[in-house]
Design a protein around this motif. Structure first.
Motif, PDB file in Angstrom:
ATOM      1  N   LEU A  27       0.673  -1.277   0.244  1.00 56.02           N
ATOM      2  CA  LEU A  27      -0.214   0.221   0.220  1.00 56.02           C
ATOM      3  C   LEU A  27       0.841   1.334   0.024  1.00 56.02           C
ATOM      4  O   LEU A  27       1.545   1.026   0.608  1.00 56.02           O
ATOM      5  N   ILE A  28       0.632   2.092  -1.012  1.00 59.81           N
ATOM      6  CA  ILE A  28       1.385   3.124  -1.310  1.00 59.81           C
ATOM      7  C   ILE A  28       0.756   4.509  -1.111  1.00 59.81           C
ATOM      8  O   ILE A  28      -0.456   5.002  -1.922  1.00 59.81           O
ATOM      9  N   PRO A  29       0.266   5.333  -0.084  1.00 57.27           N
ATOM     10  CA  PRO A  29      -0.058   7.170  -0.291  1.00 57.27           C
ATOM     11  C   PRO A  29       0.846   7.199  -0.757  1.00 57.27           C
ATOM     12  O   PRO A  29       1.656   7.793  -0.693  1.00 57.27           O
ATOM     13  N   ILE A  39      -3.930  10.449  -1.964  1.00 60.70           N
ATOM     14  CA  ILE A  39      -4.436   9.200  -3.412  1.00 60.70           C
ATOM     15  C   ILE A  39      -3.628   8.062  -2.607  1.00 60.70           C
ATOM     16  O   ILE A  39      -2.287   7.692  -1.934  1.00 60.70           O
ATOM     17  N   LEU A  40      -4.416   6.399  -2.713  1.00 62.16           N
ATOM     18  CA  LEU A  40      -3.938   5.253  -2.040  1.00 62.16           C
ATOM     19  C   LEU A  40      -3.597   4.458  -3.377  1.00 62.16           C
ATOM     20  O   LEU A  40      -4.503   4.466  -3.967  1.00 62.16           O
ATOM     21  N   SER A  41      -2.083   4.051  -3.284  1.00 63.65           N
ATOM     22  CA  SER A  41      -2.394   2.927  -4.346  1.00 63.65           C
ATOM     23  C   SER A  41      -1.843   1.825  -4.529  1.00 63.65           C
ATOM     24  O   SER A  41      -0.888   1.669  -2.864  1.00 63.65           O
ATOM     25  N   LYS A  42      -2.170   0.645  -4.339  1.00 59.11           N
ATOM     26  CA  LYS A  42      -1.990  -0.626  -4.301  1.00 59.11           C
ATOM     27  C   LYS A  42      -1.567  -1.759  -5.866  1.00 59.11           C
ATOM     28  O   LYS A  42      -1.757  -1.666  -6.002  1.00 59.11           O
ATOM     29  N   LEU A  50      -1.221  -2.384 -10.068  1.00 56.81           N
ATOM     30  CA  LEU A  50      -1.186  -1.420  -9.595  1.00 56.81           C
ATOM     31  C   LEU A  50      -2.138  -0.604 -10.090  1.00 56.81           C
ATOM     32  O   LEU A  50      -3.132  -0.337 -10.559  1.00 56.81           O
ATOM     33  N   GLU A  51      -3.152  -0.341  -8.237  1.00 57.12           N
ATOM     34  CA  GLU A  51      -4.685  -0.132  -8.033  1.00 57.12           C
ATOM     35  C   GLU A  51      -4.556   1.456  -7.353  1.00 57.12           C
ATOM     36  O   GLU A  51      -4.114   1.169  -6.833  1.00 57.12           O
ATOM     37  N   VAL A  52      -5.618   1.783  -8.321  1.00 52.98           N
ATOM     38  CA  VAL A  52      -5.243   3.165  -7.382  1.00 52.98           C
ATOM     39  C   VAL A  52      -6.414   3.565  -6.621  1.00 52.98           C
ATOM     40  O   VAL A  52      -7.883   3.605  -7.328  1.00 52.98           O
ATOM     41  N   GLU A  68      -0.808   9.952 -14.685  1.00 49.42           N
ATOM     42  CA  GLU A  68      -0.044  11.058 -14.522  1.00 49.42           C
ATOM     43  C   GLU A  68       2.089  10.379 -13.206  1.00 49.42           C
ATOM     44  O   GLU A  68       2.851   9.897 -13.696  1.00 49.42           O
ATOM     45  N   ALA A  69       0.718  10.456 -12.214  1.00 48.63           N
ATOM     46  CA  ALA A  69       1.908  10.249 -11.481  1.00 48.63           C
ATOM     47  C   ALA A  69       2.285   8.918 -11.072  1.00 48.63           C
ATOM     48  O   ALA A  69       3.335   8.550 -10.922  1.00 48.63           O
ATOM     49  N   LEU A  70       1.301   8.374 -11.268  1.00 45.66           N
ATOM     50  CA  LEU A  70       2.123   6.660 -11.205  1.00 45.66           C
ATOM     51  C   LEU A  70       1.893   6.382 -12.160  1.00 45.66           C
ATOM     52  O   LEU A  70       2.891   5.264 -11.933  1.00 45.66           O
TER      53      LEU A  70
END
Length: 114
Positions: A27-29, A39-42, A50-52, A68-70
């Motif tokens: 889990l990547i905040p 946002i939280l990415s998994k 990669l789920e946002v 763009e950030a991801l």
């Protein structure tokens, strides 16, 4: 920067951290400075997706900035994983170093304050 990220992946840079070799999901905040929003990415290391999760999901410019950030992360993580031989433990179909697919999750609770 690359050395710091590799220390995180190997689990030596964060107190009580585990190596990515030992986990299947991360889990990547992320704070998006332009949007002044978190946002939280998994990241799933078993199927390399990669789920946002974004509580301010909108069409148009907002989603563009989130994606763009991801995209940077989705391109960079496979290269680092290849460099430290993570794919030997967490297999990925070739071409392994292609970007990780990004999915902006739908149907999650949304903020009412817009």
């Amino acid at each position: 920067m690359c050395d710091y990220l590799m220390k995180i992946i190997l689990g030596v840079s964060i107190r009580c951290g585990l190596s990515w070799f030992e986990v299947n999901t991360l889990l990547i905040p992320m704070h998006l400075q332009d949007l002044k929003h978190w946002i939280l990415s998994k990241l799933n290391l078993l199927n390399w997706t990669l789920e946002v999760y974004d509580s301010l999901h909108h069409e148009g410019p907002h989603n563009y900035k989130v994606r763009e950030a991801l995209e940077c992360m989705s391109k960079f993580i496979p290269m680092l994983a290849d460099r430290i031989s993570l794919f030997e433990f967490k297999p990925r179909n070739p071409p392994r170093t292609f970007p990780i697919p990004i999915t902006i999750m739908q149907g999650i609770p949304q903020q009412e304050n817009g």
